[in-house]
Design a protein around this motif. Structure first.
Motif, PDB file in Angstrom:
ATOM      1  N   THR A   1       0.974  -1.456   0.012  1.00  0.00           N
ATOM      2  CA  THR A   1      -0.227   0.157   0.162  1.00  0.00           C
ATOM      3  C   THR A   1       0.877   0.970  -0.348  1.00  0.00           C
ATOM      4  OG1 THR A   1      -1.656  -1.262   1.795  1.00  0.00           O
ATOM      5  CG2 THR A   1      -2.265   1.203   0.864  1.00  0.00           C
ATOM      6  N   THR A   2       1.949   1.136   0.921  1.00  0.00           N
ATOM      7  CA  THR A   2       2.270   2.546   0.942  1.00  0.00           C
ATOM      8  C   THR A   2       3.643   2.140  -0.542  1.00  0.00           C
ATOM      9  OG1 THR A   2       2.862   2.017   3.726  1.00  0.00           O
ATOM     10  CG2 THR A   2       4.823   3.658   2.548  1.00  0.00           C
TER      11      THR A   2
ATOM     12  N   GLN B   1       2.093   3.612  -3.214  1.00  0.00           N
ATOM     13  CA  GLN B   1       1.559   5.053  -3.554  1.00  0.00           C
ATOM     14  C   GLN B   1       3.106   5.776  -3.720  1.00  0.00           C
ATOM     15  OE1 GLN B   1      -0.954   7.734  -1.811  1.00  0.00           O
ATOM     16  NE2 GLN B   1      -2.745   5.881  -2.327  1.00  0.00           N
TER      17      GLN B   1
ATOM     18  N   THR C   1       3.980   5.491  -7.499  1.00  0.00           N
ATOM     19  CA  THR C   1       2.653   6.506  -8.073  1.00  0.00           C
ATOM     20  C   THR C   1       3.451   7.916  -7.713  1.00  0.00           C
ATOM     21  OG1 THR C   1       1.092   5.210  -7.484  1.00  0.00           O
ATOM     22  CG2 THR C   1       0.572   7.259  -8.817  1.00  0.00           C
ATOM     23  N   ARG C   2       3.708   8.873  -6.628  1.00  0.00           N
ATOM     24  CA  ARG C   2       3.719  10.003  -6.184  1.00  0.00           C
ATOM     25  C   ARG C   2       5.495  10.066  -7.505  1.00  0.00           C
ATOM     26  NH1 ARG C   2       0.858   8.715  -2.582  1.00  0.00           N
ATOM     27  NH2 ARG C   2      -0.014  10.835  -1.919  1.00  0.00           N
TER      28      ARG C   2
ATOM     29  N   GLN D   1      -9.132   6.390   2.336  1.00  0.00           N
ATOM     30  CA  GLN D   1      -8.022   7.296   3.401  1.00  0.00           C
ATOM     31  C   GLN D   1      -8.503   8.665   3.408  1.00  0.00           C
ATOM     32  OE1 GLN D   1      -6.088   6.683  -1.270  1.00  0.00           O
ATOM     33  NE2 GLN D   1      -5.121   8.123  -0.604  1.00  0.00           N
TER      34      GLN D   1
ATOM     35  N   LEU E   1      -1.710   7.900   3.882  1.00  0.00           N
ATOM     36  CA  LEU E   1      -1.451   7.735   2.917  1.00  0.00           C
ATOM     37  C   LEU E   1      -0.669   8.646   2.397  1.00  0.00           C
ATOM     38  CD1 LEU E   1      -2.998   5.118   1.203  1.00  0.00           C
ATOM     39  CD2 LEU E   1      -1.130   4.149   3.010  1.00  0.00           C
TER      40      LEU E   1
ATOM     41  N   SER F   1       3.643   8.304   2.668  1.00  0.00           N
ATOM     42  CA  SER F   1       3.717   7.751   0.974  1.00  0.00           C
ATOM     43  C   SER F   1       4.733   9.228   1.307  1.00  0.00           C
ATOM     44  CB  SER F   1       3.339   7.420  -0.001  1.00  0.00           C
ATOM     45  OG  SER F   1       2.816   6.349   0.998  1.00  0.00           O
TER      46      SER F   1
END
Ligand code: NDP
Ligand code: X2W
Length: 308
Positions: free
Chosen positions: A13-14, A17, A20-21, A209, A290, A295
């Motif tokens: 999960t982390t 993210q 993606t960033r 979130q 998140l 993240s």
């Protein structure tokens, strides 16, 4: 030359993210491990040791194992998102706004411990008042919070979303950490500058979130004479000069009838509110568990380290 970044746990999960960033960025080169090899120790060790910065998005034990894989390699820098090193004095605590010189500490550090999501809110509210001597040593600090369910990682997400699972959770909102010994209490105590552990009661809501962290205070128990306005002024001064931790103006918070835990989902900022009248205030942090809670903070710390 682009900095080489390896996210160990990039498929969680982390990790996802963070990936993606960074997807559009040209100043970093992401080293990647195939999904089916994500637990292959030899491949992870090679990748960790090839990186300029390794970002660990793993459970605590796996994080410790990953740090062990660096034995003898003094050039790789590490950001760990687990709980493993958050009160270790040899690691810089990755909450850049918690002190005027914290971003400089992170910039210079080889090892950075990314804060937990709840502590980001709690420390953000408590530390300025402890540093100013406003919350006395004797004050019994309590912290209540609600988190989106992604805070529990892949396992809690599946329990909340997959109705076919035996351990499916159908509650719209539940308390947990009922023994009041949550793994975040040590970092809240240490970095909140508290002489004793706060009572921390977390909960989860049926939304992915977002997060609210509340610290209610009796004004008459504080050091000196205080009002919501004077507490707000301390926060405004403490967090002046940066735009990630935002202190919401009193006329704005005073006009609110409700506060939405999901409002900052998808954003990397944190908002701090001072509510209340008469003899009490309720200090509230609003963030994405998140985002600034995981993240977003990890990418912010990576950027600080790359700017060294
Ligand atoms: N979710 C959140 O809001 C926050 C999480 N954190 C912290 O971030 C870390 C990651 O959490 P989160 O992303 O939520 O967890 P997830 O469970 O979503 O992801 C963890 C990832 O790590 C992988 N993994 C587990 N064990 C090993 C191992 N021994 N070797 C290699 N890979 C392994 C998992 O693989 P597999 O798919 O096989 O299980 C998975 O891909 C944790 O320490 C958590 O406490 C911190 C702040 C907030
Ligand atoms: C909703 C939920 O389960 N949240 C997690 C904490 C999320 C977080 O901040 O993670 P780490 O401290 O593990 O890095 C928990 O309470 O264990």
């Amino acid at each position: 030359m682009a900095a080489k970044i390896f996210i160990d746990g990039e498929h969680g999960t982390t990790g996802l993210q963070i990936r993606t960033r960074m997807a559009e960025r040209r100043d970093v080169e992401l080293l990647s491990i195939p999904h089916e090899e994500r637990r292959n120790p030899k491949m992870r060790e090679d990748l960790i040791n090839s990186a300029d910065i390794a970002i660990l998005c793993l459970p605590d034990d796996a994080s410790r194992e990953a740090v062990g894989m660096l034995a003898g390699n003094n050039s790789v820098r590490v950001i760990d998102t687990s709980t493993a090193y958050r009160v270790d004095p040899d690691w810089a605590y990755g909450f850049a706004e918690m002190d005027r010189d914290q971003s400089a500490r992170i910039r210079a550090a080889r090892h950075v411990a990314n804060p937990g999501c709840y502590p980001t809110g709690a420390i953000g509210l408590i530390r300025p008042l402890r540093a100013a001597g406003i919350i006395p040593d004797s004050y019994p600090v309590t912290i209540n919070a609600i988190s989106g369910y992604t805070g529990g990682g892949k396992n809690l997400i599946a329990q909340m979303e997959d109705e076919s699972r035996e351990d499916h959770i159908d509650a719209p909102h539940f308390l947990y950490g009922l023994k009041l010994a949550h793994k975040h209490v040590p970092e809240m105590t240490t970095h909140g500058l508290l002489p004793r552990a706060p009572v921390f009661s977390p909960s989860v809501g049926r939304f992915p979130q977002g997060m609210l962290v509340q610290v209610p205070l009796y004004l008459e128990e504080l050091e000196g004479t205080h009002t919501a306005e004077s507490i707000h002024a301390v926060f405004s001064d403490y967090y002046g000069g940066q735009d990630i931790v935002q202190v919401v103006p009193l006329d704005e918070s005073g006009a609110l009838a409700r506060l939405n835990a999901e409002a900052l989902a998808g954003q990397d900022i944190m908002k701090l509110y001072v509510f209340g009248s008469g003899g009490y205030v309720n200090l509230v942090a609003q963030l994405d568990n998140l985002g600034k809670g995981a993240s977003g903070a990890a990418v912010q710390n990576m950027d600080l380290m790359l700017s060294a």
